[in-house]
Design an enzyme around this catalytic site. Structure first.
Site, PDB file in Angstrom:
ATOM      1  N   ILE A 134     -19.972  37.777  64.244  1.00 21.29           N
ATOM      2  CA  ILE A 134     -20.990  37.520  63.217  1.00 21.29           C
ATOM      3  C   ILE A 134     -21.839  36.411  63.825  1.00 21.29           C
ATOM      4  O   ILE A 134     -21.434  35.254  63.852  1.00 21.29           O
ATOM      5  CB  ILE A 134     -20.375  37.115  61.868  1.00 21.29           C
ATOM      6  CG1 ILE A 134     -19.488  38.234  61.330  1.00 21.29           C
ATOM      7  CG2 ILE A 134     -21.484  36.768  60.872  1.00 21.29           C
ATOM      8  CD1 ILE A 134     -18.782  37.917  60.018  1.00 21.29           C
ATOM      9  N   PRO A 135     -23.011  36.769  64.359  1.00 19.75           N
ATOM     10  CA  PRO A 135     -23.723  35.906  65.312  1.00 19.75           C
ATOM     11  C   PRO A 135     -24.517  34.747  64.700  1.00 19.75           C
ATOM     12  O   PRO A 135     -25.737  34.678  64.819  1.00 19.75           O
ATOM     13  CB  PRO A 135     -24.639  36.895  66.034  1.00 19.75           C
ATOM     14  CG  PRO A 135     -24.949  37.915  64.987  1.00 19.75           C
ATOM     15  CD  PRO A 135     -23.670  38.062  64.197  1.00 19.75           C
ATOM     16  N   CYS A 136     -23.823  33.800  64.098  1.00 23.12           N
ATOM     17  CA  CYS A 136     -24.501  32.632  63.540  1.00 23.12           C
ATOM     18  C   CYS A 136     -25.158  31.787  64.629  1.00 23.12           C
ATOM     19  O   CYS A 136     -26.068  31.005  64.341  1.00 23.12           O
ATOM     20  CB  CYS A 136     -23.553  31.805  62.686  1.00 23.12           C
ATOM     21  SG  CYS A 136     -22.065  31.267  63.538  1.00 23.12           S
ATOM     22  N   HIS A 137     -24.728  31.964  65.885  1.00 23.83           N
ATOM     23  CA  HIS A 137     -25.344  31.224  66.990  1.00 23.83           C
ATOM     24  C   HIS A 137     -26.795  31.644  67.216  1.00 23.83           C
ATOM     25  O   HIS A 137     -27.547  30.924  67.868  1.00 23.83           O
ATOM     26  CB  HIS A 137     -24.536  31.408  68.287  1.00 23.83           C
ATOM     27  CG  HIS A 137     -24.473  32.814  68.769  1.00 23.83           C
ATOM     28  ND1 HIS A 137     -23.553  33.728  68.287  1.00 23.83           N
ATOM     29  CD2 HIS A 137     -25.218  33.470  69.693  1.00 23.83           C
ATOM     30  CE1 HIS A 137     -23.736  34.877  68.904  1.00 23.83           C
ATOM     31  NE2 HIS A 137     -24.734  34.756  69.766  1.00 23.83           N
ATOM     32  N   ARG A 138     -27.215  32.758  66.655  1.00 26.01           N
ATOM     33  CA  ARG A 138     -28.590  33.254  66.844  1.00 26.01           C
ATOM     34  C   ARG A 138     -29.575  32.633  65.857  1.00 26.01           C
ATOM     35  O   ARG A 138     -30.764  32.943  65.888  1.00 26.01           O
ATOM     36  CB  ARG A 138     -28.615  34.776  66.724  1.00 26.01           C
ATOM     37  CG  ARG A 138     -27.846  35.462  67.832  1.00 26.01           C
ATOM     38  CD  ARG A 138     -27.853  36.960  67.712  1.00 26.01           C
ATOM     39  NE  ARG A 138     -26.926  37.531  68.697  1.00 26.01           N
ATOM     40  CZ  ARG A 138     -26.323  38.698  68.556  1.00 26.01           C
ATOM     41  NH1 ARG A 138     -26.546  39.450  67.481  1.00 26.01           N
ATOM     42  NH2 ARG A 138     -25.488  39.128  69.480  1.00 26.01           N
TER      43      ARG A 138
END
Length: 176
Positions: A134-138
């Site tokens: 779940i790409p919260c780094h984006r």
């Protein structure tokens, strides 16, 4: 029961957790919130955590390796994401941010049709227990600078650089 394993990555050791229904945890082992996340998952899923393997953990280990090798841009594992209705909506919207792309917290709030909820969106991003998948780094600041990542800003930059390298898309990281 939630089974957990350790996975070595280029960014350090991660802890993965999964029930027989799917992955519920993927965090860096040194994240300060990890003990709280364990307790929350045990409470929310009414279960216990112990070391062990299952098919979802074998799958996340393989898919994470492919991601770090630049061969995987999307994860195809079932996810278990207990949380509030708002958190669920934020995490679901994070999955719409394509590999190699970024979005600001304001753009994320606007995508949720709630442009005034930037802080709440940032808090929900910070509550994400399944890093990378779940790409919260984006999600970055409106000024295009790095901000807010539970794994640390060095890891966030590394992940964005990695995705830039394998996506063919230009991400302006010159401000970081």
């Amino acid at each position: 029961m939630i089974k957990i394993i350790k996975i070595e990555t280029p960014l350090g050791e991660m802890i993965a957790g999964a029930t027989d229904k799917g992955v519920c945890l993927l965090e860096f082992h040194d994240r300060r919130a990890l003990p709280t996340e364990y307790k929350d998952l045990e409470r929310l899923l009414n279960t216990t955590i112990e070391e062990g393997e299952n098919k979802h953990l074998r799958s996340i280990r393989k898919q994470l390796s492919e991601y770090f090798d630049g061969k995987r841009k999307e994860f195809t594992i079932p996810l278990i994401t207990p949380g509030s209705e708002f958190q669920q909506a934020v995490w679901k919207e994070l999955l719409n941010i394509k590999f190699g792309a970024t979005r600001s917290y304001l753009e994320q709030a606007t995508a949720l049709k709630s442009p005034d909820s930037v802080r709440a969106v940032a808090n929900a991003n910070g509550s994400n227990r399944i890093s990378i998948v779940i790409p919260c780094h984006r999600v970055i600041g409106s000024d295009r600078r790095l901000t807010g990542y539970g794994g640390g800003l060095k890891r966030k930059k590394w992940l964005l650089d990695h995705e830039k390298k394998y996506s063919g898309q230009a991400i302006d990281l010159s401000l970081f």
